[in-house]
Design a protein around this motif. Sequence first.
Motif, PDB file in Angstrom:
ATOM      1  N   MET A 182       0.822  -1.203   0.000  1.00 19.25           N
ATOM      2  CA  MET A 182       0.000   0.000   0.000  1.00 19.25           C
ATOM      3  C   MET A 182       0.858   1.255   0.000  1.00 19.25           C
ATOM      4  O   MET A 182       0.472   2.283  -0.551  1.00 19.25           O
ATOM      5  N   GLY A 183       2.041   1.180   0.624  1.00 18.62           N
ATOM      6  CA  GLY A 183       2.934   2.329   0.620  1.00 18.62           C
ATOM      7  C   GLY A 183       3.303   2.751  -0.787  1.00 18.62           C
ATOM      8  O   GLY A 183       3.332   3.942  -1.113  1.00 18.62           O
ATOM      9  N   LEU A 184       3.573   1.775  -1.648  1.00 17.39           N
ATOM     10  CA  LEU A 184       3.893   2.100  -3.040  1.00 17.39           C
ATOM     11  C   LEU A 184       2.638   2.402  -3.846  1.00 17.39           C
ATOM     12  O   LEU A 184       2.585   3.369  -4.613  1.00 17.39           O
ATOM     13  N   TYR A 185       1.630   1.585  -3.692  1.00 15.70           N
ATOM     14  CA  TYR A 185       0.406   1.745  -4.488  1.00 15.70           C
ATOM     15  C   TYR A 185      -0.284   3.083  -4.198  1.00 15.70           C
ATOM     16  O   TYR A 185      -0.701   3.795  -5.105  1.00 15.70           O
ATOM     17  N   ARG A 186      -0.353   3.431  -2.920  1.00 14.29           N
ATOM     18  CA  ARG A 186      -1.070   4.651  -2.534  1.00 14.29           C
ATOM     19  C   ARG A 186      -0.185   5.887  -2.670  1.00 14.29           C
ATOM     20  O   ARG A 186      -0.558   6.850  -3.342  1.00 14.29           O
ATOM     21  N   ASP A 187       0.972   5.891  -2.031  1.00 19.23           N
ATOM     22  CA  ASP A 187       1.798   7.097  -1.968  1.00 19.23           C
ATOM     23  C   ASP A 187       2.625   7.311  -3.226  1.00 19.23           C
ATOM     24  O   ASP A 187       2.665   8.412  -3.771  1.00 19.23           O
ATOM     25  N   ALA A 188       3.296   6.251  -3.690  1.00 18.46           N
ATOM     26  CA  ALA A 188       4.234   6.405  -4.796  1.00 18.46           C
ATOM     27  C   ALA A 188       3.561   6.369  -6.156  1.00 18.46           C
ATOM     28  O   ALA A 188       4.201   6.670  -7.164  1.00 18.46           O
ATOM     29  N   MET A 189       2.279   5.981  -6.201  1.00 22.58           N
ATOM     30  CA  MET A 189       1.582   5.936  -7.484  1.00 22.58           C
ATOM     31  C   MET A 189       0.309   6.770  -7.474  1.00 22.58           C
ATOM     32  O   MET A 189      -0.491   6.703  -8.400  1.00 22.58           O
ATOM     33  N   CYS A 190       0.144   7.585  -6.420  1.00 23.65           N
ATOM     34  CA  CYS A 190      -0.958   8.550  -6.339  1.00 23.65           C
ATOM     35  C   CYS A 190      -2.321   7.898  -6.514  1.00 23.65           C
ATOM     36  O   CYS A 190      -3.209   8.440  -7.192  1.00 23.65           O
TER      37      CYS A 190
END
Length: 535
Positions: free
Chosen positions: A370-378
Amino acid sequence: MDVWIVAEDSKENVVVACDGVIGDPLAGLGGPRDVDDPRAVIDPARLQDPRFEARIWRLSPDQYVRESQRLFGPGVPAVELPGSASEDGLTNIAGNARIDAGSAARFRDAASMLARWVVSERATRCADWGSPACRDALLGWLPDEAFRRPATDEERSTLRALFDQLETGYDFDFAVEGVVRAVLLAPEFLYRTELGEPGATGEVVTLVGHEIASLLAFGITDRAPDAELLADAARLGDPDVREAQARRLMAGSAPVWERFFWEWLEMATLESQGQEVGLSDALVGQIREEYATFVEEIIVRDRGTLRDLLSTTRSWTRPELAAYYGADHPGEGVAAIELDATQRAGLLTRGVWLVSHGTRGRANVVRRGMGLYRDAMCNDVTPIDIDLEEALVELVGEDATVREIVEARGNDPTCGGCHEIADPVGLVFESFSGDGRWQTEYADGLPVEPQIDLELGSFDNAAEFSAALADDPAFKHCMIQRFAHFLMGIDVGSPRAIRWTYDALVDFDAAEGSFEELLVSIVRHPAFVERRREP
C-alpha cells in the motif's frame, strides 16, 4: 490492470474504493489518461494550462532557522515554531503557511529571544559597538538581507526612526534589540511573496525579479537567494536565465531532494518503526545517514536519473550498517560499498524505506504494498473499517502462508478491490523482514516466496521490481506531480490532465529520467513565474 470496485461493509456501512494502475501501457506518452475515464487515451491538446493565484507564504520553521543563522551567524539559539498542515505527505504548503492568532505569540517570542541574543553576542557585523557608525552599518545591511531584496527608502526611514526613539528613551542595546525584533516580525522577512509588480493590470501577472529569485532559491536549496542569484534578479523573467540559475543551484539542492523523497515515500516513521522491529537507535541513525548520503551522491553529485535512484547497488555506510546489509566494508567511517545486486538495488531496497514500512508479524505485505500503491503511485484508497486479523482467519485460516493470504485476499470480492494490485507489490519485498534484513525463510521455517506477475512484468525479487519501476508510467506520473507540488507549494496537477506537468514528463523521458532536467523543465515553464490576480 485496472480496478474500479466499490464495496460496502454491512456492519459499519463504510465504503472502500480503489482505483489505480501499475504497468498500464495507456498511461505513457502516447497520451495521458483522462481523469474521468482512466481507460481512455486523450489528445495532449486537451490538457489544461494552470495558473494559480497570486499569494504569499510563510517561511517554514527550518527556513526561519536557516535565515536567522544567515543573518546573525551559526550560533543563534534554536527556536520552536509551528509547522503547517501537510498535503499528500508534503509539508511547506503555501495555502497552509500562515501566522494566525494561535501562533502569533510564538513568532513574537522567537523574535524577542533572537534579538536579545544578537545584543548579548554583539552579532551586528560592526566592531565599534555603541557608535553611530555601528548603527548605520546595522541599518545598512539588515533590512536588505532580511527582506531578500533592496529595502525601500521608506523601510529604512521607519527602522531609523524606531532606532532613534528607542535609543533616546532607553539605550543603544535596547535600540538594537528593538530593530532586530521589528525586522524578524516584518512580513517581508516572514513571508515570501508571489504578487507581481504593484499596480500591474490584467488577469495574469508576472512575478518581479526578487520574487522569482526567492522562488528558485527556496525551491531548489531551501535557502534564501545568494548574491549571484539576486544580481540576476532583473533577468529571471527569461526562461534561459532561470535555467542557468537552476543548473547552478543544483549543487546545493541535496537537502531538498532528501526531504522530497522522505515526505513523498512516507519515511518519517523510520524511528518509530525502527523501535517497533527492535533496531538500535544507533543503527537507525546510520540508516538515516545512509539515506541522506545516497540521495546526495546519486542525484546531486552524479546528476543521476530515476533509474539510478531505483537500481544502484552502491551505497555509503558505516561498518555496522554494512554488516546489516551482509556486505563488506573497507574500514571505519562512512565509505562506499557494493551491495549484492540480487538482493538490493536502489532506494526501495535500503533500510530507510523497508523499516519505515516494516512491522512485526505478517503485515509487511500490506504496509509496503500500500505504501507504493497509494503514496508512490498517487492512487486513492479508502479502507474498510473491519478487524483485519479476524477477517484473515475467516478468509484463509490461521495456518495459511503469506502467499496464500495474498492470493485469497486478492480474490475476495470485498478485499480484492484494493489488495489485488497492492498486495503483489508488497509480496515482492517479502525477502526483507520487518527490520529490513534479508531473509529466505520466515521464523516458522517456511520459505519466502516473493515472485510476482504484473502487467509491468514478472519479477523474482525486489531488486528487479525496483529497477522496473523507473519505466512504470504510474510511478513517473505520480513522482512528477508530487515533485511539482513540493516545489511550488501547491498541487499543480497530474501529467494526465495538466500541460505543465505533462511537458515535464516529456522532457524527463527525453532526458532518460534526469532529475536535473525535470527541475529545469518545471522552472522554464511560464506558469512558474505567472500568477492570476484580480484586476
